[in-house]
Scaffold this motif. Structure first.
Motif, PDB file in Angstrom:
ATOM      1  N   GLY A 302       1.078  -1.146   0.073  1.00  0.00           N
ATOM      2  CA  GLY A 302      -0.253   0.111  -0.434  1.00  0.00           C
ATOM      3  C   GLY A 302       1.021   1.108  -0.435  1.00  0.00           C
ATOM      4  O   GLY A 302       1.780   0.925   0.460  1.00  0.00           O
ATOM      5  N   LEU A 303       0.525   2.290  -0.229  1.00  0.00           N
ATOM      6  CA  LEU A 303       0.439   3.458  -0.115  1.00  0.00           C
ATOM      7  C   LEU A 303       1.075   3.723   1.735  1.00  0.00           C
ATOM      8  O   LEU A 303      -0.146   3.778   2.807  1.00  0.00           O
ATOM      9  N   GLY A 304       1.844   4.637   1.943  1.00  0.00           N
ATOM     10  CA  GLY A 304       2.516   5.062   3.152  1.00  0.00           C
ATOM     11  C   GLY A 304       2.578   5.885   3.648  1.00  0.00           C
ATOM     12  O   GLY A 304       3.599   6.380   2.603  1.00  0.00           O
ATOM     13  N   VAL A 305       2.826   6.844   4.918  1.00  0.00           N
ATOM     14  CA  VAL A 305       3.270   8.026   5.332  1.00  0.00           C
ATOM     15  C   VAL A 305       3.649   7.356   6.506  1.00  0.00           C
ATOM     16  O   VAL A 305       3.524   6.568   7.630  1.00  0.00           O
ATOM     17  N   ASN A 306       5.457   7.982   5.532  1.00  0.00           N
ATOM     18  CA  ASN A 306       6.320   7.167   6.958  1.00  0.00           C
ATOM     19  C   ASN A 306       7.173   8.816   7.553  1.00  0.00           C
ATOM     20  O   ASN A 306       6.957   9.787   7.020  1.00  0.00           O
ATOM     21  N   TYR A 307       7.716   8.410   8.876  1.00  0.00           N
ATOM     22  CA  TYR A 307       7.999   9.248   9.837  1.00  0.00           C
ATOM     23  C   TYR A 307       9.360   8.581  10.446  1.00  0.00           C
ATOM     24  O   TYR A 307       9.675   7.427  10.968  1.00  0.00           O
ATOM     25  N   GLY A 308      10.610   9.090   9.907  1.00  0.00           N
ATOM     26  CA  GLY A 308      11.999   8.514  10.560  1.00  0.00           C
ATOM     27  C   GLY A 308      12.115   9.587  11.981  1.00  0.00           C
ATOM     28  O   GLY A 308      11.923  10.276  11.750  1.00  0.00           O
ATOM     29  N   PHE A 309      12.763   8.531  13.062  1.00  0.00           N
ATOM     30  CA  PHE A 309      13.283   8.924  13.957  1.00  0.00           C
ATOM     31  C   PHE A 309      14.261   8.363  13.948  1.00  0.00           C
ATOM     32  O   PHE A 309      14.938   7.263  13.959  1.00  0.00           O
TER      33      PHE A 309
END
Length: 309
Positions: A302-309
């Motif tokens: 699927g289309l993902g919303v990503n946040y790196g930390f």
């Protein structure tokens, strides 16, 4: 005059060759320095992680070809926290994901994903890229699992089959660890203990006795195995903004049917669109004849919303 031009041309040619050699040497030295820098891991903690959310929706209205309205979402966490001090390294990874599907014609919300896993390897350098190691792997799920069917009247029903820590797997043991860099490492553990934990409510229920519930005997809540374990991790970029992360775990039980090797392979593909958006493909294949006589597979796309930390 001709001799002068000939000598001048020789000098010019030698200068060009020397310049080319110097340029090649400079490029080579730069590449070696970059590689050495990339392979050199500083002392202390290195922490990095990613949170992703995949969303899918299908909606039909007077659609003659047929279809069922549904809504689903998957939340995933991939977090690494690694430590190094001189010749000692400690690599840790947490993998967690959970997903639900809501369908118009179903009485229940159904799981599309449910995973909790922790991996840890402690190593002390033996020589070059080899380390003496001790590893730990723990796996379970967050919530109850069900098998779905229909009753005599055609109504949808479900049977409770799994829960948090039922099953739960704990695998640990000493071994040798080969680590080329953060993206390529292999661990071998010839004396590995594996514990399978379950709720004994299942092992005392008809249909789940005599080792039929994840290999655990009737009225028991744990199964112990001793065997050989190997794991490999490899992450690479196929092209710009396209990464492939591969994890493979193998286990053979010395005490019972050592030829039946347990296999757990995971692939995570991320096609990065920008800083926050990506297309994510997750695939997992498991073979464990104590759980199921055949391959278990899981795929999430699927289309993902990503946040790196």
């Amino acid at each position: 005059m001709k001799k002068f031009l000939y000598v001048l041309s020789l000098i010019a040619s030698a200068t060009v060759v020397q310049a080319q050699n110097s340029e090649k040497e400079l490029i080579k030295n730069t590449e070696q320095a970059a590689k050495k820098l990339a392979d050199t891991i500083p002392n202390g903690w290195i922490k990095k992680g990613n949170i992703s959310f995949l969303f899918n929706q299908s909606n039909f209205n007077n659609w003659t070809a047929g279809g069922e309205n549904n809504l689903s979402g998957n939340l995933g966490i991939n977090y690494d926290f690694n430590y190094k001090k001189n010749d000692v390294s400690w690599d840790n990874k947490v993998l967690a994901s959970y997903g639900l599907l809501q369908s118009e014609n179903s009485s229940f919300n159904k799981k599309t994903d449910d995973r909790l896993e922790f991996n840890s390897i402690l190593g002390k350098q033996a020589f070059e890229n080899w380390y003496y190691s001790f590893f730990l792997n723990f796996r379970t799920q967050f919530t109850k699992g069900y098998q779905y069917g229909k009753d005599a009247n055609g109504a949808e029903i479900r049977n409770h089959t799994t829960s948090f820590l039922s099953p739960g797997y704990l695998t640990l043991g000493p071994g040798m660890y080969w680590k080329k860099n953060e993206n390529l490492r292999i661990n071998f553990a010839p004396l590995t203990s594996k514990f399978t934990f379950v709720d004994n409510t299942f092992t005392s229920t008809p249909g789940y006795v005599d080792g039929d519930y994840f290999g655990v005997d009737a009225n028991k809540s744990m199964r112990y195995e001793l065997g050989f374990y190997a794991s490999a991790y490899y992450k690479f970029n196929l092209m710009t903004n396209v990464s492939f992360e591969n994890t493979l775990n193998l286990y053979s039980n010395y005490l019972e049917d050592p030829q039946n090797v347990d296999i757990d392979y995971s692939l995570n593909v991320v096609l990065k669109i920008n800083k926050y958006l990506s297309t994510n493909v997750q695939f997992q294949a498991i073979y464990d004849d104590n759980a199921f006589q055949g391959f278990q597979t899981r795929e999430v796309f699927g289309l993902g919303v990503n946040y790196g930390f």
